[in-house]
Design a protein around this motif. Sequence first.
Motif, PDB file in Angstrom:
ATOM      1  N   CYS A 187      -5.573   0.468   5.767  1.00 36.15           N
ATOM      2  CA  CYS A 187      -5.832   1.894   5.994  1.00 36.15           C
ATOM      3  C   CYS A 187      -6.988   2.427   5.152  1.00 36.15           C
ATOM      4  N   CYS A 197      -6.680  -1.095   0.133  1.00 35.47           N
ATOM      5  CA  CYS A 197      -5.861  -1.539   1.255  1.00 35.47           C
ATOM      6  C   CYS A 197      -6.798  -1.833   2.415  1.00 35.47           C
ATOM      7  N   CYS A 229       0.842  -1.185   0.000  1.00 36.75           N
ATOM      8  CA  CYS A 229       0.000   0.000   0.000  1.00 36.75           C
ATOM      9  C   CYS A 229       0.883   1.244   0.000  1.00 36.75           C
ATOM     10  N   CYS A 278       0.029   3.331   3.838  1.00 37.99           N
ATOM     11  CA  CYS A 278       0.451   2.839   5.162  1.00 37.99           C
ATOM     12  C   CYS A 278       1.689   1.946   5.077  1.00 37.99           C
TER      13      CYS A 278
HETATM   14 ZN   LIG Z   1      -2.781   1.025   3.473  1.00 42.06          ZN
END
Ligand SMILES: [Zn+2]
Length: 153
Positions: A106, A103, A53, A56
């Motif tokens: 997050c 994701c 991702c 994050c």
């Molecule tokens: Zn993420």
Amino acid sequence: MRTQRQIVDYSLRKRVVLRELLAGRVGTYDLCDASPYLKNAARFHGEPTDQRCPICRSENLTRVHYIYGDELKQSAGQARTVAELSVLAMTLREFQVFVVEVCLGCDWNHLVEQYLLGRDGLLGGADDGQERSEASGMTADGTGARRRREAQR
Ligand SMILES: [Zn+2]
């Protein structure tokens, strides 16, 4: 997938969004807003990737494939696995696929690309040039070859 065509790549837009974030012009709150529906689709129909991702950097992204088209009837707008997509691509003439990366850590989500799938792609020959000879062998009436000649002009 062999009938994949009319691909629209949104990776440029993604880079712009990430640059905006780094510059502080948008917040993660604006970008990491995956809905419960999208996250469920990612869990049950998503395709795991080995891509980290970009926000994050602790989870790998999951790709969700949404399908649209008249032939899908009540299935239009639903998420499908990649395996289901290849079955549909051999059954239906044409449908649109939207690929969204999510994701689950997050809630970052972004439209990655869109393209068409379906049997109609077999007639015209593939754009990547790999399927050309094979595709011409599949049309008994020669429309495939004619279409290709028209496309080359
Ligand atoms: Zn993420």
